[in-house]
Design an enzyme around this catalytic site. Structure first.
Site, short mmCIF file in Angstrom:
data_model
loop_
_atom_site.label_atom_id
_atom_site.label_comp_id
_atom_site.label_asym_id
_atom_site.label_seq_id
_atom_site.Cartn_x
_atom_site.Cartn_y
_atom_site.Cartn_z
N GLY A 55 -7.23 -1.87 3.92
CA GLY A 55 -6.95 -2.89 5.07
C GLY A 55 -8.53 -3.46 5.49
O GLY A 55 -9.44 -2.91 4.86
N CYS A 82 -8.47 3.60 0.24
CA CYS A 82 -9.66 2.95 1.15
C CYS A 82 -9.40 2.99 2.48
O CYS A 82 -9.53 3.94 3.02
CB CYS A 82 -9.39 1.44 0.57
SG CYS A 82 -10.94 0.36 1.10
N TYR A 83 -8.89 2.04 3.24
CA TYR A 83 -8.85 1.93 4.59
C TYR A 83 -8.10 3.21 5.02
O TYR A 83 -8.12 4.19 6.04
CB TYR A 83 -8.29 0.98 5.31
CG TYR A 83 -8.21 0.90 6.76
CD1 TYR A 83 -9.08 0.65 7.76
CD2 TYR A 83 -6.97 1.15 7.45
CE1 TYR A 83 -8.98 0.86 8.88
CE2 TYR A 83 -6.69 1.24 8.63
CZ TYR A 83 -7.70 1.32 9.63
OH TYR A 83 -7.63 1.36 10.98
N HIS A 169 -9.92 1.85 -5.22
CA HIS A 169 -8.41 1.37 -5.48
C HIS A 169 -7.81 1.63 -6.79
O HIS A 169 -8.29 1.02 -7.70
CB HIS A 169 -8.61 -0.11 -5.35
CG HIS A 169 -8.65 -0.60 -3.93
ND1 HIS A 169 -7.57 -0.71 -2.99
CD2 HIS A 169 -10.05 -1.02 -3.25
CE1 HIS A 169 -8.43 -1.09 -1.85
NE2 HIS A 169 -9.61 -1.35 -1.80
N GLU A 171 -4.89 1.26 -7.93
CA GLU A 171 -4.14 0.24 -8.30
C GLU A 171 -4.35 -0.88 -8.90
O GLU A 171 -3.73 -1.54 -9.64
CB GLU A 171 -3.12 0.01 -6.81
CG GLU A 171 -4.00 -1.34 -5.94
CD GLU A 171 -4.83 -0.47 -4.84
OE1 GLU A 171 -5.27 0.96 -5.13
OE2 GLU A 171 -5.13 -0.78 -4.02
N ASP A 227 16.49 -16.10 -10.13
CA ASP A 227 17.23 -15.15 -9.21
C ASP A 227 18.77 -15.46 -8.98
O ASP A 227 19.51 -14.45 -9.28
CB ASP A 227 16.57 -15.38 -7.82
CG ASP A 227 15.12 -15.11 -7.88
OD1 ASP A 227 14.54 -14.50 -8.82
OD2 ASP A 227 14.43 -15.46 -6.78
N LYS A 366 10.07 -9.89 -8.62
CA LYS A 366 10.34 -11.18 -9.57
C LYS A 366 10.57 -10.64 -11.43
O LYS A 366 11.76 -10.71 -11.81
CB LYS A 366 9.43 -12.03 -9.71
CG LYS A 366 9.95 -13.39 -10.41
CD LYS A 366 10.71 -14.29 -9.32
CE LYS A 366 11.08 -15.41 -9.78
NZ LYS A 366 12.03 -16.26 -9.06
#
Ligand code: XMP
Length: 510
Positions: A55, A82-83, A169, A171, A227, A366
């Site tokens: 954040g 992180c945050y 991070h 990710e 979709d 998606k």
């Protein structure tokens, strides 16, 4: 549906989606929730693990997001990123301070391989850092498990309580072995098996829909986009011809697209209604050139046409909607400004006589929707379709829309798409299309003067369509496109290529 589940608690970080994606790539279902979610709601979800995102704030800011100690007392493993890493220290009695040297970008990091998180990974590797605060004192009972030259606590943990934190991070791709660390947290710390596969998902979703719908009637507004097409396939497998799909063809589809959509569903055991409503839409748009008015007019007319068709069917029990996960994410951050009013089929419920809404894709991202489509046997043409705005070519014709302009754009767009595919670029470019500008300029053809339209070509590369780079299409390919378009399409004497990123431009021109 009972799944193993990890909850990502969002503290306003820019990578919250990505973390959820990474967890799902480990075969574990994951939801992003606001950090404000009441603890009882989190408990009720029975998560196998919780991940705190990063954040933009500092834990000591008055308005920064905080969380109560109870979350660490649930007995559920927590990973703070992180945050989230700083917040864990702050909440559990550690200390957070400003960095003497902020770290940003690729940073050499030394890991303690005895940590379950880093087991089997190299001792030294690159991690992605982005912080100006750091954990200067870890809470009691914890130990440091990674450091960098400027950050003495790049990771810390209390293995017994299953609480882990990383300043970097894991990710993002730049962190070497980051996905393995997340996998390790999910499988080795949280004990997940990883049974979230599309095959399983499809099976359970189909059973679920059958149980819910029984012998009721289901109605779906089919746009031909990914979709709604995948949803039609899923519903068709679940309830067959209890399903009616209404495809409102507003006339602003790309060349032949309306027929392609109809053909794609020709062999499915569903009731398929195509409404050719071009004239209705055109008459409403006569004299309209303002982009927002176009969008709103089309959105409203869409509802009217759908409503009229739905009435012919009579009362339906369920209205199905192709809402997908990014549409429903709760976030800890504030409201975004409206740049364009997107026209989707979202506003329908008020106007159609039905009992309940079903949204069977609401848990999927998606590309998971695409994977489900493949699993259900949908053709590649439908599954790989690039995003197409609800108002279609109407917002790619600048100024007033006329039949003539529509035809010009359909023909030019067709050539562009054909040449991009021929050049083998259609997989790497995420979205590409032609725009008919309202600009006219002087040209020369044969021995004569022309005064015709300028066509713009747009092609972008993006992961989330929130930001985008223009594609570096080779000049040779652009040259062929330009030459063919000017020669084969009437009323165009100039072709330009849009070299603007988003932001500051948007992807569509209107
Ligand atoms: P912009 O132009 O806002 O577009 O950068 C971002 C992405 O959204 C698509 N788009 C729409 N999609 N209904 C949709 O479903 C709409 O009204 C709409 N308008 C834009 C656009 O094609 C791009 O992929």
């Amino acid at each position: 549906m009972a799944h193993e589940m990890i909850i990502v608690l969002d503290f306003g970080g820019q990578y919250n989606q990505l973390i959820a994606r990474r967890v799902r790539e480990c075969g574990v279902y994951c939801e992003v929730k606001s950090y404000k979610t009441p603890i009882d709601e989190i408990k009720a979800k029975n998560p196998k693990g919780i991940i705190f995102t990063g954040g933009p704030n500092s834990v000591y800011d008055e308005n920064s997001p905080h969380i109560g100690k109870e979350i660490f007392e649930l007995g559920v493993p927590v990973l703070g990123i992180c945050y989230g890493c700083q917040l864990m220290a702050y909440t559990l009695g550690g200390k957070v301070s400003s960095c003497v040297t902020s770290e940003y970008g690729k940073t050499e990091t030394v890991y303690d391989n005895s940590s379950l998180l880093f087991k089997g990974l190299p001792e030294k590797a690159i991690s992605w850092m982005s912080h100006t605060d750091f954990v200067s004192e870890i809470p009691e009972g914890f130990k440091v498990s990674a450091h960098t030259a400027d950050c003495p606590v790049a990771a810390y943990e209390n293995a017994e309580k299953k609480l882990y934190a990383v300043q970097f991070h894991p990710e993002v791709n730049h962190t070497e072995n980051g996905c393995k660390m997340i996998d390790s947290f999910v499988k080795n710390v949280c004990g997940c098996v990883g049974d979230w596969t599309m095959g399983n998902y499809a099976k359970t979703a189909i059973e679920d829909i059958r149980n819910r719908v029984g012998d009721g009637k289901v109605l779906l507004a089919l746009s031909g986009g990914v979709d709604s097409s995948v949803l039609a396939a899923l519903l068709s497998k679940a309830v067959g011809n209890q399903l009616t799909c209404i495809f409102v063809d507003h006339g602003f589809m790309r060349k032949n697209e309306g027929d392609e959509v109809e053909a794609a569903f020709a062999d499915w055991d569903i009731n398929f209604v195509r409404v050719n409503a071009k004239e209705r839409f055109m008459s409403k748009l006569r004299g309209v050139s303002d982009p927002e008015t176009k969008r709103k007019t089309i959105g409203e007319e869409f509802i009217r046409v759908f409503e009229a068709e739905a009435k012919k069917i009579g009362k339906v029990d369920y209205l199905a909607q192709g809402t997908i996960y990014p549409d429903i994410i709760e976030s800890g951050t504030g409201d975004a400004a409206v740049i364009k009013s997107h026209h989707n089929v979202g506003g329908l419920p008020d106007y159609v006589d039905f009992k309940e809404i079903i949204e069977p894709l609401r848990l999927l991202f998606k590309d998971e929707v695409r994977a489900l489509g493949r699993e259900l046997g949908l053709s590649d043409v439908l599954v790989n379709r690039q995003p197409f705005p609800g108002p279609g070519l109407a917002i790619r014709i600048i100024g007033e829309i006329t039949d003539e302009k529509l035809e010009i754009l359909q023909d030019a767009d067709w050539i562009f798409r054909e040449e991009i595919a021929k050049a083998g670029l259609d997989k790497s470019i995420n979205q590409f299309f032609a725009v008919l500008t309202n600009n006219r300029s002087v040209g020369v053809m044969g021995d004569g003067r022309t005064y015709d339209y300028t066509l713009a070509l747009r092609a972008v590369e993006t992961t989330d369509f929130m930001t985008a780079e223009f594609s570096r299409i080779p000049y040779e390919v652009l040259a062929v496109c330009s030459s063919r378009i000017v020669n084969e399409v009437k009323s165009i004497n100039r072709v330009v290529y849009d070299v603007t990123t988003k932001p500051p431009a948007t992807i569509e021109w209107e």
